[in-house]
Design an enzyme around this catalytic site. Sequence first.
Site, PDB file in Angstrom:
ATOM      1  N   ASN A  18       1.753   4.015   4.503  1.00 15.00           N
ATOM      2  CA  ASN A  18       1.983   2.624   4.901  1.00 15.00           C
ATOM      3  C   ASN A  18       3.141   2.060   4.535  1.00 15.00           C
ATOM      4  O   ASN A  18       3.511   0.942   3.728  1.00 15.00           O
ATOM      5  CB  ASN A  18       0.875   1.797   4.148  1.00 15.00           C
ATOM      6  CG  ASN A  18       0.668   0.435   4.766  1.00 15.00           C
ATOM      7  OD1 ASN A  18       1.382   0.060   5.524  1.00 15.00           O
ATOM      8  ND2 ASN A  18      -0.484   0.016   4.501  1.00 15.00           N
ATOM      9  N   TYR A  23       5.888  -5.235   0.389  1.00 14.11           N
ATOM     10  CA  TYR A  23       6.040  -5.314  -1.102  1.00 14.11           C
ATOM     11  C   TYR A  23       7.574  -5.174  -1.697  1.00 14.11           C
ATOM     12  O   TYR A  23       8.026  -5.866  -2.668  1.00 14.11           O
ATOM     13  CB  TYR A  23       5.132  -4.229  -1.696  1.00 14.11           C
ATOM     14  CG  TYR A  23       3.753  -4.351  -1.110  1.00 14.11           C
ATOM     15  CD1 TYR A  23       3.220  -5.439  -0.823  1.00 14.11           C
ATOM     16  CD2 TYR A  23       2.936  -3.008  -0.939  1.00 14.11           C
ATOM     17  CE1 TYR A  23       1.804  -5.769  -0.329  1.00 14.11           C
ATOM     18  CE2 TYR A  23       1.802  -3.082  -0.457  1.00 14.11           C
ATOM     19  CZ  TYR A  23       1.203  -4.350   0.043  1.00 14.11           C
ATOM     20  OH  TYR A  23      -0.118  -4.182   0.350  1.00 14.11           O
ATOM     21  N   ILE A  60      -5.736  -7.196  -0.333  1.00 17.92           N
ATOM     22  CA  ILE A  60      -5.053  -8.102   0.409  1.00 17.92           C
ATOM     23  C   ILE A  60      -5.168  -7.806   1.903  1.00 17.92           C
ATOM     24  O   ILE A  60      -4.794  -6.645   2.242  1.00 17.92           O
ATOM     25  CB  ILE A  60      -3.636  -8.436  -0.119  1.00 17.92           C
ATOM     26  CG1 ILE A  60      -3.039  -9.577   0.700  1.00 17.92           C
ATOM     27  CG2 ILE A  60      -2.800  -7.035   0.162  1.00 17.92           C
ATOM     28  CD1 ILE A  60      -1.580 -10.088  -0.194  1.00 17.92           C
ATOM     29  N   ALA A  61      -5.586  -8.720   2.634  1.00 19.82           N
ATOM     30  CA  ALA A  61      -5.363  -8.568   4.047  1.00 19.82           C
ATOM     31  C   ALA A  61      -5.387  -9.805   4.901  1.00 19.82           C
ATOM     32  O   ALA A  61      -5.825 -10.921   4.411  1.00 19.82           O
ATOM     33  CB  ALA A  61      -6.793  -7.832   4.463  1.00 19.82           C
ATOM     34  N   GLU A 112      -1.598  -0.607  -5.511  1.00 18.76           N
ATOM     35  CA  GLU A 112      -1.487   0.799  -4.907  1.00 18.76           C
ATOM     36  C   GLU A 112      -1.361   0.565  -3.472  1.00 18.76           C
ATOM     37  O   GLU A 112      -1.764  -0.383  -3.083  1.00 18.76           O
ATOM     38  CB  GLU A 112      -2.589   1.566  -5.388  1.00 18.76           C
ATOM     39  CG  GLU A 112      -2.561   1.837  -6.587  1.00 18.76           C
ATOM     40  CD  GLU A 112      -3.528   1.130  -7.667  1.00 18.76           C
ATOM     41  OE1 GLU A 112      -4.215   0.267  -7.172  1.00 18.76           O
ATOM     42  OE2 GLU A 112      -3.482   1.314  -8.799  1.00 18.76           O
TER      43      GLU A 112
END
Length: 174
Positions: free
Chosen positions: A129, A136, A90-91, A124
């Site tokens: 980070n 999340y 995801i970005a 993961e």
Amino acid sequence: MAGGDAGRVDRHVGDWREEALVFRAMRMEDVPAICEIEREAFTSPWTAEAFVNELTSNHFARYMVMMLEDEVIGYGGMWTIMDEAHITNIAVRHDYRGQGLGERLLTELQRTAVFFGMTRMTLEVRVTNERAQQLYRKLGFEPSGVRPGYYSDNNEDALIMWAELDPQKAGERA
């Protein structure tokens, strides 16, 4: 990319409206833009061949793009297996980060997972980070373990996180 960069430089909070965002299934013609975002976001980016393989050969794969006007500004992918969704990547494009778009994209992935009958979601994330981990946690993910040496670029550990998917909440986001 001649001419293509001018429209996305110096975008700031407020330059996008919720109703202007479009989420759709990733297509083969999206792969070059996705690879650009990969290179911006990750030290070990996926190749174009990896995305082509996901789109053409992996029956568990579900990939989507987030568009603003005619530009792909983010993407996310997951594998849907049995009743679990595993986020693969995801970005958000660099110029659009820090505007809540990552949260919006992850929310859409969760909604899509529920649509496909998933009840749980996992991912993961690098143990260093913290920014991603905060996002999340905000969306219901909780740490459940560590994968030692998971990232090949620096042998960093990955934090495994899980979230229960709530069909009612997912429906509210639709």
